[in-house]
Design a protein around this motif. Structure first.
Motif, PDB file in Angstrom:
ATOM      1  N   LEU A  96      -4.048   0.487  -8.938  1.00  0.00           N
ATOM      2  CA  LEU A  96      -2.954   1.253  -8.349  1.00  0.00           C
ATOM      3  C   LEU A  96      -1.669   0.911  -9.100  1.00  0.00           C
ATOM      4  CD1 LEU A  96      -4.162   0.632  -4.729  1.00  0.00           C
ATOM      5  CD2 LEU A  96      -3.841   2.896  -5.693  1.00  0.00           C
ATOM      6  N   PRO A  98       1.314   2.157  -9.441  1.00  0.00           N
ATOM      7  CA  PRO A  98       2.644   2.121  -8.838  1.00  0.00           C
ATOM      8  C   PRO A  98       2.959   0.816  -8.095  1.00  0.00           C
ATOM      9  CG  PRO A  98       1.604   4.232  -8.398  1.00  0.00           C
ATOM     10  CD  PRO A  98       0.553   3.352  -9.011  1.00  0.00           C
ATOM     11  N   VAL A  99       1.932   0.081  -7.645  1.00  0.00           N
ATOM     12  CA  VAL A  99       2.217  -1.156  -6.920  1.00  0.00           C
ATOM     13  C   VAL A  99       1.846  -2.395  -7.733  1.00  0.00           C
ATOM     14  CG1 VAL A  99       2.145  -0.291  -4.582  1.00  0.00           C
ATOM     15  CG2 VAL A  99       0.014  -0.956  -5.682  1.00  0.00           C
ATOM     16  N   PRO A 120      -8.701   9.953 -13.349  1.00  0.00           N
ATOM     17  CA  PRO A 120      -9.884   9.078 -13.493  1.00  0.00           C
ATOM     18  C   PRO A 120     -11.206   9.841 -13.671  1.00  0.00           C
ATOM     19  CG  PRO A 120      -8.857   8.839 -11.316  1.00  0.00           C
ATOM     20  CD  PRO A 120      -8.185   9.973 -11.984  1.00  0.00           C
ATOM     21  N   GLN A 124     -13.871   7.872  -7.294  1.00  0.00           N
ATOM     22  CA  GLN A 124     -13.326   6.528  -7.149  1.00  0.00           C
ATOM     23  C   GLN A 124     -14.250   5.654  -6.299  1.00  0.00           C
ATOM     24  OE1 GLN A 124     -10.308   5.236  -8.196  1.00  0.00           O
ATOM     25  NE2 GLN A 124      -9.291   7.050  -8.998  1.00  0.00           N
ATOM     26  N   TYR A 126     -13.270   2.588  -5.023  1.00  0.00           N
ATOM     27  CA  TYR A 126     -12.478   1.771  -4.085  1.00  0.00           C
ATOM     28  C   TYR A 126     -13.267   0.534  -3.651  1.00  0.00           C
ATOM     29  CZ  TYR A 126      -9.716   6.084  -3.642  1.00  0.00           C
ATOM     30  OH  TYR A 126      -8.966   7.207  -3.878  1.00  0.00           O
TER      31      TYR A 126
ATOM     32  N   ALA B  87       0.523  10.280  -8.464  1.00  0.00           N
ATOM     33  CA  ALA B  87      -0.552   9.289  -8.372  1.00  0.00           C
ATOM     34  C   ALA B  87      -1.449   9.513  -7.147  1.00  0.00           C
ATOM     35  CB  ALA B  87       0.044   7.883  -8.330  1.00  0.00           C
ATOM     36  N   ILE B  90      -3.891  12.356  -7.517  1.00  0.00           N
ATOM     37  CA  ILE B  90      -4.837  12.114  -8.602  1.00  0.00           C
ATOM     38  C   ILE B  90      -5.807  10.978  -8.293  1.00  0.00           C
ATOM     39  CG2 ILE B  90      -5.029  11.450 -11.041  1.00  0.00           C
ATOM     40  CD1 ILE B  90      -2.342  12.886 -11.499  1.00  0.00           C
ATOM     41  N   THR B  91      -5.298   9.885  -7.677  1.00  0.00           N
ATOM     42  CA  THR B  91      -6.161   8.713  -7.454  1.00  0.00           C
ATOM     43  C   THR B  91      -6.267   8.301  -5.975  1.00  0.00           C
ATOM     44  OG1 THR B  91      -4.418   7.045  -7.580  1.00  0.00           O
ATOM     45  CG2 THR B  91      -5.338   7.787  -9.671  1.00  0.00           C
ATOM     46  N   GLY B  92      -5.507   8.936  -5.114  1.00  0.00           N
ATOM     47  CA  GLY B  92      -5.392   8.458  -3.724  1.00  0.00           C
ATOM     48  C   GLY B  92      -4.091   7.692  -3.543  1.00  0.00           C
ATOM     49  N   GLY B  93      -3.726   6.953  -4.593  1.00  0.00           N
ATOM     50  CA  GLY B  93      -2.421   6.287  -4.646  1.00  0.00           C
ATOM     51  C   GLY B  93      -2.232   5.222  -3.580  1.00  0.00           C
ATOM     52  N   LEU B  94      -0.984   4.986  -3.220  1.00  0.00           N
ATOM     53  CA  LEU B  94      -0.665   3.926  -2.262  1.00  0.00           C
ATOM     54  C   LEU B  94      -1.376   4.071  -0.915  1.00  0.00           C
ATOM     55  CD1 LEU B  94       1.460   3.249  -4.411  1.00  0.00           C
ATOM     56  CD2 LEU B  94       3.000   2.665  -2.568  1.00  0.00           C
ATOM     57  N   ALA B  96      -4.212   4.938  -0.385  1.00  0.00           N
ATOM     58  CA  ALA B  96      -5.593   4.475  -0.558  1.00  0.00           C
ATOM     59  C   ALA B  96      -5.703   2.955  -0.464  1.00  0.00           C
ATOM     60  CB  ALA B  96      -6.158   4.968  -1.893  1.00  0.00           C
ATOM     61  N   VAL B 135      -8.803   7.504   2.140  1.00  0.00           N
ATOM     62  CA  VAL B 135      -7.959   8.500   1.479  1.00  0.00           C
ATOM     63  C   VAL B 135      -8.606   8.812   0.126  1.00  0.00           C
ATOM     64  CG1 VAL B 135      -5.632   9.006   0.653  1.00  0.00           C
ATOM     65  CG2 VAL B 135      -5.953   7.450   2.579  1.00  0.00           C
ATOM     66  N   ARG B 136      -8.797  10.080  -0.173  1.00  0.00           N
ATOM     67  CA  ARG B 136      -9.481  10.430  -1.421  1.00  0.00           C
ATOM     68  C   ARG B 136      -8.595  11.319  -2.296  1.00  0.00           C
ATOM     69  NH1 ARG B 136     -14.004   7.175  -1.355  1.00  0.00           N
ATOM     70  NH2 ARG B 136     -14.292   8.141  -3.393  1.00  0.00           N
ATOM     71  N   PRO B 137      -8.817  11.297  -3.617  1.00  0.00           N
ATOM     72  CA  PRO B 137      -8.087  12.192  -4.517  1.00  0.00           C
ATOM     73  C   PRO B 137      -8.471  13.649  -4.251  1.00  0.00           C
ATOM     74  CG  PRO B 137      -9.301  10.488  -5.745  1.00  0.00           C
ATOM     75  CD  PRO B 137      -9.767  10.425  -4.325  1.00  0.00           C
TER      76      PRO B 137
END
Lengths: 235, 181
Positions: A96, A98-99, A120, A124, A126, B87, B90-94, B96, B135-137
Protein backbone atom coordinates in the motif's frame (compact mmCIF):
# COMPACT_ATOMS: atom_id res chain seq x y z
CA UNK A 1 38.37 -14.14 -29.36
CA UNK A 2 38.22 -10.93 -27.36
CA UNK A 3 36.39 -10.76 -24.06
CA UNK A 4 33.33 -8.89 -25.27
CA UNK A 5 29.63 -9.52 -25.64
CA UNK A 6 26.87 -7.37 -27.06
CA UNK A 7 23.84 -6.04 -25.18
CA UNK A 8 21.12 -4.69 -27.46
CA UNK A 9 23.76 -4.38 -30.18
CA UNK A 10 26.26 -2.46 -28.04
CA UNK A 11 29.65 -4.09 -27.56
CA UNK A 12 30.53 -4.50 -23.87
CA UNK A 13 33.85 -5.73 -22.45
CA UNK A 14 33.98 -8.14 -19.54
CA UNK A 15 36.58 -9.74 -17.30
CA UNK A 16 36.57 -13.50 -16.86
CA UNK A 17 34.46 -14.38 -13.82
CA UNK A 18 32.05 -11.48 -14.29
CA UNK A 19 28.36 -12.12 -14.84
CA UNK A 20 26.37 -10.43 -17.59
CA UNK A 21 24.98 -8.12 -14.89
CA UNK A 22 28.50 -7.23 -13.65
CA UNK A 23 29.65 -6.40 -17.18
CA UNK A 24 26.51 -4.37 -17.89
CA UNK A 25 26.83 -2.38 -14.67
CA UNK A 26 30.52 -1.65 -15.34
CA UNK A 27 29.61 -0.39 -18.81
CA UNK A 28 26.71 1.76 -17.51
CA UNK A 29 24.06 -0.39 -19.19
CA UNK A 30 20.97 -0.74 -17.03
CA UNK A 31 19.39 -4.15 -16.62
CA UNK A 32 16.32 -4.02 -14.31
CA UNK A 33 16.86 -5.95 -11.09
CA UNK A 34 15.39 -6.26 -7.61
CA UNK A 35 17.05 -9.04 -5.60
CA UNK A 36 20.49 -8.20 -6.94
CA UNK A 37 22.89 -5.84 -5.25
CA UNK A 38 26.53 -5.88 -6.44
CA UNK A 39 27.76 -5.87 -2.84
CA UNK A 40 26.41 -9.37 -2.26
CA UNK A 41 26.46 -12.79 -3.84
CA UNK A 42 23.88 -13.06 -6.62
CA UNK A 43 20.61 -14.65 -5.61
CA UNK A 44 18.87 -15.10 -8.95
CA UNK A 45 15.37 -15.30 -7.49
CA UNK A 46 13.40 -12.25 -8.65
CA UNK A 47 14.05 -12.87 -12.37
CA UNK A 48 13.56 -9.17 -13.13
CA UNK A 49 17.06 -9.20 -14.63
CA UNK A 50 16.28 -11.87 -17.17
CA UNK A 51 17.79 -11.21 -20.55
CA UNK A 52 17.75 -13.17 -23.76
CA UNK A 53 21.11 -14.74 -24.59
CA UNK A 54 21.41 -16.31 -28.02
CA UNK A 55 17.69 -17.13 -27.96
CA UNK A 56 17.32 -18.28 -24.34
CA UNK A 57 16.06 -16.32 -21.35
CA UNK A 58 18.52 -16.37 -18.44
CA UNK A 59 19.02 -14.45 -15.18
CA UNK A 60 21.79 -11.98 -16.00
CA UNK A 61 22.87 -11.68 -12.34
CA UNK A 62 23.93 -15.34 -12.22
CA UNK A 63 24.91 -16.08 -15.84
CA UNK A 64 28.67 -15.80 -16.41
CA UNK A 65 29.59 -13.51 -19.28
CA UNK A 66 31.07 -15.34 -22.24
CA UNK A 67 32.68 -14.28 -25.46
CA UNK A 68 30.38 -13.64 -28.38
CA UNK A 69 27.13 -13.63 -26.38
CA UNK A 70 24.33 -11.74 -28.11
CA UNK A 71 22.25 -10.34 -25.26
CA UNK A 72 18.84 -8.71 -25.64
CA UNK A 73 17.79 -6.59 -22.66
CA UNK A 74 15.59 -3.55 -23.31
CA UNK A 75 12.94 -5.16 -25.54
CA UNK A 76 9.13 -4.90 -25.36
CA UNK A 77 8.87 -8.68 -24.81
CA UNK A 78 11.32 -8.80 -21.89
CA UNK A 79 9.96 -5.62 -20.32
CA UNK A 80 6.43 -7.03 -20.63
CA UNK A 81 7.49 -10.22 -18.85
CA UNK A 82 9.26 -8.16 -16.18
CA UNK A 83 6.10 -6.10 -15.70
CA UNK A 84 4.09 -9.30 -15.18
CA UNK A 85 6.59 -10.47 -12.55
CA UNK A 86 6.23 -7.13 -10.76
CA UNK A 87 2.43 -7.36 -10.91
CA UNK A 88 2.60 -10.78 -9.26
CA UNK A 89 4.82 -9.38 -6.50
CA UNK A 90 2.39 -6.50 -5.95
CA UNK A 91 -0.67 -8.80 -5.96
CA UNK A 92 0.73 -11.39 -3.54
CA UNK A 93 1.88 -8.90 -0.87
CA UNK A 94 0.24 -5.91 0.77
CA UNK A 95 2.00 -3.06 -1.01
CA UNK A 96 0.00 0.00 0.00
CA UNK A 97 2.29 2.73 -1.31
CA UNK A 98 0.26 5.68 0.03
CA UNK A 99 0.85 4.55 3.63
CA UNK A 100 4.45 3.33 3.23
CA UNK A 101 7.41 5.38 4.44
CA UNK A 102 9.59 3.89 1.69
CA UNK A 103 7.39 5.30 -1.08
CA UNK A 104 9.58 7.25 -3.49
CA UNK A 105 12.69 5.39 -2.30
CA UNK A 106 11.34 1.90 -2.95
CA UNK A 107 12.97 -0.25 -5.62
CA UNK A 108 9.84 -2.33 -6.20
CA UNK A 109 7.79 0.81 -6.81
CA UNK A 110 10.56 2.44 -8.87
CA UNK A 111 10.70 -0.57 -11.17
CA UNK A 112 6.92 -0.39 -11.56
CA UNK A 113 7.30 3.26 -12.61
CA UNK A 114 10.20 2.42 -14.93
CA UNK A 115 8.26 -0.39 -16.60
CA UNK A 116 5.03 1.66 -16.83
CA UNK A 117 2.98 -0.60 -14.56
CA UNK A 118 -0.36 1.12 -13.80
CA UNK A 119 -2.24 -1.70 -12.06
CA UNK A 120 -1.62 -5.07 -10.37
CA UNK A 121 -3.56 -6.94 -13.11
CA UNK A 122 -3.87 -10.09 -11.00
CA UNK A 123 -6.43 -10.67 -8.26
CA UNK A 124 -5.11 -9.26 -5.00
CA UNK A 125 -4.20 -11.84 -2.34
CA UNK A 126 -4.34 -9.48 0.67
CA UNK A 127 -2.35 -12.05 2.66
CA UNK A 128 -2.33 -11.94 6.45
CA UNK A 129 1.25 -11.19 7.49
CA UNK A 130 2.79 -10.16 10.77
CA UNK A 131 4.31 -6.84 11.69
CA UNK A 132 7.14 -6.94 14.25
CA UNK A 133 7.65 -3.64 16.07
CA UNK A 134 9.51 -5.17 19.04
CA UNK A 135 12.92 -3.73 18.15
CA UNK A 136 13.61 -0.27 19.61
CA UNK A 137 15.05 1.11 16.36
CA UNK A 138 13.86 -1.08 13.48
CA UNK A 139 10.40 -2.02 12.22
CA UNK A 140 9.82 -5.27 10.35
CA UNK A 141 6.66 -5.23 8.21
CA UNK A 142 6.29 -8.57 6.46
CA UNK A 143 3.39 -7.19 4.37
CA UNK A 144 6.01 -5.53 2.18
CA UNK A 145 8.61 -8.32 2.11
CA UNK A 146 9.36 -9.73 -1.35
CA UNK A 147 11.66 -12.54 -0.08
CA UNK A 148 14.69 -11.23 -1.97
CA UNK A 149 16.97 -12.31 0.89
CA UNK A 150 19.08 -9.15 0.69
CA UNK A 151 18.78 -8.71 4.48
CA UNK A 152 19.53 -12.43 4.91
CA UNK A 153 22.69 -12.10 2.82
CA UNK A 154 23.77 -8.82 4.42
CA UNK A 155 23.30 -10.13 7.96
CA UNK A 156 25.24 -13.27 7.14
CA UNK A 157 27.97 -11.96 4.80
CA UNK A 158 28.62 -8.47 6.24
CA UNK A 159 27.23 -8.30 9.77
CA UNK A 160 28.20 -11.89 10.63
CA UNK A 161 25.01 -12.29 12.66
CA UNK A 162 22.58 -14.45 10.68
CA UNK A 163 19.62 -12.50 12.06
CA UNK A 164 17.31 -13.28 9.12
CA UNK A 165 16.25 -16.34 7.19
CA UNK A 166 13.39 -17.54 5.03
CA UNK A 167 11.08 -20.25 6.34
CA UNK A 168 8.20 -22.16 4.76
CA UNK A 169 7.55 -22.93 1.13
CA UNK A 170 5.79 -21.29 -1.80
CA UNK A 171 3.17 -18.73 -0.86
CA UNK A 172 3.67 -19.61 2.82
CA UNK A 173 7.30 -18.43 2.76
CA UNK A 174 8.03 -15.85 5.44
CA UNK A 175 11.00 -13.89 6.67
CA UNK A 176 11.94 -15.27 10.10
CA UNK A 177 14.12 -13.79 12.80
CA UNK A 178 16.90 -15.63 14.61
CA UNK A 179 15.81 -15.20 18.24
CA UNK A 180 14.31 -17.60 20.81
CA UNK A 181 11.05 -15.64 20.65
CA UNK A 182 11.25 -15.03 16.90
CA UNK A 183 11.02 -11.31 17.63
CA UNK A 184 13.36 -8.71 16.18
CA UNK A 185 13.71 -7.03 19.58
CA UNK A 186 15.23 -10.21 21.00
CA UNK A 187 17.66 -10.71 18.10
CA UNK A 188 21.23 -9.47 17.72
CA UNK A 189 20.17 -6.87 15.12
CA UNK A 190 21.56 -3.35 15.56
CA UNK A 191 20.24 -0.32 13.70
CA UNK A 192 23.68 0.22 12.16
CA UNK A 193 23.70 -3.27 10.60
CA UNK A 194 24.06 -3.59 6.85
CA UNK A 195 20.96 -5.82 6.87
CA UNK A 196 18.83 -2.82 7.84
CA UNK A 197 20.18 -0.68 4.98
CA UNK A 198 19.62 -3.03 2.04
CA UNK A 199 15.88 -3.70 2.03
CA UNK A 200 14.61 -2.70 -1.43
CA UNK A 201 11.06 -2.18 -0.11
CA UNK A 202 9.58 -0.89 3.13
CA UNK A 203 9.78 -4.27 4.92
CA UNK A 204 12.65 -3.06 7.12
CA UNK A 205 12.41 0.55 8.23
CA UNK A 206 14.47 2.55 10.69
CA UNK A 207 12.17 4.07 13.28
CA UNK A 208 11.80 7.82 13.88
CA UNK A 209 12.92 8.68 10.34
CA UNK A 210 9.40 9.02 8.98
CA UNK A 211 8.91 11.65 6.31
CA UNK A 212 12.18 13.50 7.00
CA UNK A 213 12.36 13.72 3.22
CA UNK A 214 8.91 14.71 1.99
CA UNK A 215 7.12 12.71 -0.69
CA UNK A 216 7.92 14.39 -3.99
CA UNK A 217 11.60 14.89 -3.16
CA UNK A 218 12.64 11.27 -2.89
CA UNK A 219 15.12 9.21 -4.86
CA UNK A 220 12.87 7.97 -7.65
CA UNK A 221 10.30 10.80 -7.67
CA UNK A 222 11.90 12.60 -10.59
CA UNK A 223 14.53 10.21 -11.95
CA UNK A 224 13.84 6.64 -13.02
CA UNK A 225 15.73 3.84 -11.30
CA UNK A 226 17.63 3.19 -14.55
CA UNK A 227 19.20 6.66 -14.29
CA UNK A 228 19.73 6.63 -10.50
CA UNK A 229 21.51 3.27 -10.57
CA UNK A 230 23.71 3.94 -13.60
CA UNK A 231 24.57 7.56 -12.67
CA UNK A 232 25.43 7.30 -9.01
CA UNK A 233 26.20 3.61 -8.69
CA UNK A 234 23.97 1.36 -6.64
CA UNK A 235 22.26 3.19 -3.82
CA UNK B 1 -13.60 11.23 -29.56
CA UNK B 2 -17.21 12.34 -30.27
CA UNK B 3 -16.85 14.28 -33.55
CA UNK B 4 -17.38 17.81 -32.27
CA UNK B 5 -20.03 16.96 -29.71
CA UNK B 6 -19.16 17.52 -26.08
CA UNK B 7 -17.71 14.51 -24.33
CA UNK B 8 -20.07 13.35 -21.61
CA UNK B 9 -18.35 12.37 -18.37
CA UNK B 10 -19.68 10.72 -15.22
CA UNK B 11 -17.71 10.43 -11.99
CA UNK B 12 -18.28 8.77 -8.64
CA UNK B 13 -16.49 7.92 -5.44
CA UNK B 14 -17.07 4.42 -4.06
CA UNK B 15 -14.85 3.41 -1.09
CA UNK B 16 -12.75 6.52 -1.57
CA UNK B 17 -12.18 9.83 0.17
CA UNK B 18 -13.06 12.19 -2.72
CA UNK B 19 -9.36 13.08 -2.87
CA UNK B 20 -9.23 12.13 -6.55
CA UNK B 21 -12.18 14.45 -7.19
CA UNK B 22 -10.35 17.21 -5.33
CA UNK B 23 -7.32 16.56 -7.51
CA UNK B 24 -9.53 16.91 -10.60
CA UNK B 25 -10.58 20.34 -9.30
CA UNK B 26 -6.88 21.10 -8.80
CA UNK B 27 -6.51 21.58 -12.57
CA UNK B 28 -7.48 25.16 -11.61
CA UNK B 29 -8.24 27.52 -14.50
CA UNK B 30 -7.92 24.68 -16.99
CA UNK B 31 -11.38 23.68 -15.80
CA UNK B 32 -12.66 26.41 -18.20
CA UNK B 33 -10.89 24.70 -21.11
CA UNK B 34 -12.28 21.39 -19.94
CA UNK B 35 -15.85 22.71 -19.81
CA UNK B 36 -15.56 23.75 -23.48
CA UNK B 37 -14.95 20.11 -24.31
CA UNK B 38 -16.99 18.12 -21.82
CA UNK B 39 -20.30 18.03 -20.00
CA UNK B 40 -20.98 16.18 -16.78
CA UNK B 41 -23.55 13.49 -16.19
CA UNK B 42 -23.72 11.93 -12.73
CA UNK B 43 -21.02 13.45 -10.53
CA UNK B 44 -20.86 14.82 -6.98
CA UNK B 45 -20.73 18.23 -8.73
CA UNK B 46 -24.04 17.93 -10.60
CA UNK B 47 -25.84 15.89 -7.93
CA UNK B 48 -27.43 13.75 -10.66
CA UNK B 49 -28.29 10.46 -8.92
CA UNK B 50 -28.05 7.98 -11.76
CA UNK B 51 -25.63 7.66 -14.63
CA UNK B 52 -27.01 7.93 -18.18
CA UNK B 53 -25.19 7.07 -21.41
CA UNK B 54 -21.67 8.60 -21.22
CA UNK B 55 -18.40 8.61 -23.08
CA UNK B 56 -16.16 8.42 -20.04
CA UNK B 57 -16.73 7.12 -16.52
CA UNK B 58 -14.23 8.07 -13.84
CA UNK B 59 -14.42 5.84 -10.79
CA UNK B 60 -12.66 6.69 -7.56
CA UNK B 61 -12.48 4.23 -4.66
CA UNK B 62 -12.67 0.47 -4.31
CA UNK B 63 -15.68 -1.75 -3.73
CA UNK B 64 -16.59 -2.11 -0.04
CA UNK B 65 -20.35 -2.68 -0.01
CA UNK B 66 -23.35 -3.75 -2.08
CA UNK B 67 -24.22 -0.21 -3.15
CA UNK B 68 -20.71 0.22 -4.58
CA UNK B 69 -21.34 -2.78 -6.83
CA UNK B 70 -24.66 -1.39 -8.09
CA UNK B 71 -23.12 2.02 -8.85
CA UNK B 72 -20.10 0.45 -10.50
CA UNK B 73 -22.21 -1.82 -12.71
CA UNK B 74 -24.39 1.17 -13.68
CA UNK B 75 -21.22 3.03 -14.70
CA UNK B 76 -19.90 0.10 -16.70
CA UNK B 77 -23.23 -0.31 -18.47
CA UNK B 78 -23.45 3.35 -19.43
CA UNK B 79 -19.85 4.44 -20.03
CA UNK B 80 -17.96 3.64 -23.19
CA UNK B 81 -14.63 4.07 -21.43
CA UNK B 82 -14.24 3.28 -17.74
CA UNK B 83 -11.24 4.69 -15.87
CA UNK B 84 -10.10 3.36 -12.48
CA UNK B 85 -8.78 6.52 -10.85
CA UNK B 86 -6.48 6.48 -7.83
CA UNK B 87 -4.93 3.85 -5.58
CA UNK B 88 -8.23 2.70 -4.01
CA UNK B 89 -10.00 1.97 -7.29
CA UNK B 90 -6.90 0.18 -8.60
CA UNK B 91 -5.71 -1.81 -5.56
CA UNK B 92 -8.34 -1.31 -2.84
CA UNK B 93 -6.01 1.26 -1.28
CA UNK B 94 -6.18 2.41 2.32
CA UNK B 95 -9.68 1.02 2.99
CA UNK B 96 -8.23 -2.42 2.13
CA UNK B 97 -6.13 -2.16 5.29
CA UNK B 98 -9.17 -3.69 7.00
CA UNK B 99 -9.12 -6.76 4.77
CA UNK B 100 -7.37 -8.88 7.37
CA UNK B 101 -9.51 -7.70 10.27
CA UNK B 102 -12.83 -9.34 11.05
CA UNK B 103 -15.66 -7.03 9.97
CA UNK B 104 -17.50 -7.31 13.28
CA UNK B 105 -14.29 -6.45 15.16
CA UNK B 106 -14.02 -3.32 12.96
CA UNK B 107 -17.61 -2.32 13.75
CA UNK B 108 -17.15 -2.85 17.48
CA UNK B 109 -13.95 -0.84 17.48
CA UNK B 110 -15.55 2.07 15.65
CA UNK B 111 -19.08 2.12 17.08
CA UNK B 112 -18.85 0.53 20.52
CA UNK B 113 -15.37 0.83 22.00
CA UNK B 114 -14.58 4.29 20.65
CA UNK B 115 -15.79 6.91 23.11
CA UNK B 116 -18.13 9.80 22.42
CA UNK B 117 -20.72 7.95 20.36
CA UNK B 118 -24.24 8.09 21.70
CA UNK B 119 -25.81 4.72 22.41
CA UNK B 120 -22.74 2.74 21.41
CA UNK B 121 -24.67 0.71 18.85
CA UNK B 122 -23.59 -0.65 15.51
CA UNK B 123 -25.87 1.02 12.88
CA UNK B 124 -28.36 -1.51 11.56
CA UNK B 125 -30.79 0.48 9.43
CA UNK B 126 -32.13 -1.60 6.51
CA UNK B 127 -31.39 1.36 4.20
CA UNK B 128 -27.67 1.11 4.89
CA UNK B 129 -25.80 -0.83 2.20
CA UNK B 130 -24.51 -4.27 3.13
CA UNK B 131 -20.78 -4.02 3.89
CA UNK B 132 -18.43 -6.65 2.45
CA UNK B 133 -15.87 -8.51 4.50
CA UNK B 134 -13.14 -7.17 2.18
CA UNK B 135 -12.54 -4.10 0.02
CA UNK B 136 -11.68 -5.08 -3.55
CA UNK B 137 -10.33 -3.21 -6.61
CA UNK B 138 -13.00 -2.29 -9.18
CA UNK B 139 -11.29 -4.35 -11.91
CA UNK B 140 -12.21 -7.48 -9.91
CA UNK B 141 -15.91 -6.61 -10.45
CA UNK B 142 -16.15 -4.99 -13.91
CA UNK B 143 -13.89 -4.61 -16.94
CA UNK B 144 -11.73 -1.50 -16.65
CA UNK B 145 -10.32 0.23 -19.72
CA UNK B 146 -7.70 2.51 -18.17
CA UNK B 147 -5.90 2.90 -14.86
CA UNK B 148 -4.81 6.28 -13.57
CA UNK B 149 -2.68 5.66 -10.46
CA UNK B 150 -1.82 8.00 -7.61
CA UNK B 151 -3.08 8.89 -4.15
CA UNK B 152 -4.45 11.04 -5.60
CA UNK B 153 -3.32 11.17 -9.22
CA UNK B 154 -1.71 14.61 -9.65
CA UNK B 155 -3.93 17.25 -11.30
CA UNK B 156 -1.46 17.41 -14.20
CA UNK B 157 -1.81 13.66 -14.72
CA UNK B 158 -5.62 13.88 -14.74
CA UNK B 159 -5.44 16.80 -17.16
CA UNK B 160 -2.99 15.01 -19.47
CA UNK B 161 -5.02 11.81 -19.33
CA UNK B 162 -8.34 13.53 -20.13
CA UNK B 163 -6.85 15.76 -22.85
CA UNK B 164 -5.36 12.71 -24.55
CA UNK B 165 -8.61 10.78 -24.29
CA UNK B 166 -10.79 13.65 -25.52
CA UNK B 167 -8.42 14.29 -28.44
CA UNK B 168 -8.67 10.64 -29.42
CA UNK B 169 -5.05 9.86 -28.47
CA UNK B 170 -3.95 6.84 -26.45
CA UNK B 171 -3.44 8.35 -22.97
CA UNK B 172 0.23 8.47 -21.99
CA UNK B 173 1.70 9.69 -18.72
CA UNK B 174 5.23 11.03 -18.44
CA UNK B 175 7.49 9.46 -15.80
CA UNK B 176 6.87 12.17 -13.21
CA UNK B 177 3.09 11.83 -13.54
CA UNK B 178 3.03 8.12 -12.75
CA UNK B 179 2.92 7.83 -8.97
CA UNK B 180 1.49 5.34 -6.52
CA UNK B 181 1.64 7.77 -3.57
Amino acid sequence: MSDTLTIDGKEIPYRPGQTIMDAAMAAGVYIPHLCHNPEFKPHGSCKLCMVNVNGRNVASCTMPAASGMTVLNDTPELNGARRSLLQMLFAEGNHLCPVCERSGNCHLQALAYYLGMTNPHYVQFYPSREVDASHPDVLLDRNRCIMCELCVRASSEVDGKDVFGLSGRGIQTRLVVNAPTGLLGDSALAVSDKAVQVCPTGALLIKRQGYRVPVGRRMFDHKPISVVQTEGGHD
Amino acid sequence: MTDGKKVRIATCSLAGCFGCHMSLLDIDERVFDLMQLVEFDRTPLTDIKHCGPCDVGIVEGGVCNAENVHVLKEFRKNCKVLVATGACAITGGLPALRNNIDLWDCFQEVYQYEGGLEGGQVPNDPELPLPFDQVRPIAEVVKVDYFLPGCPPPADAIWKFLSDLIAGREPRLDYEMLHFD
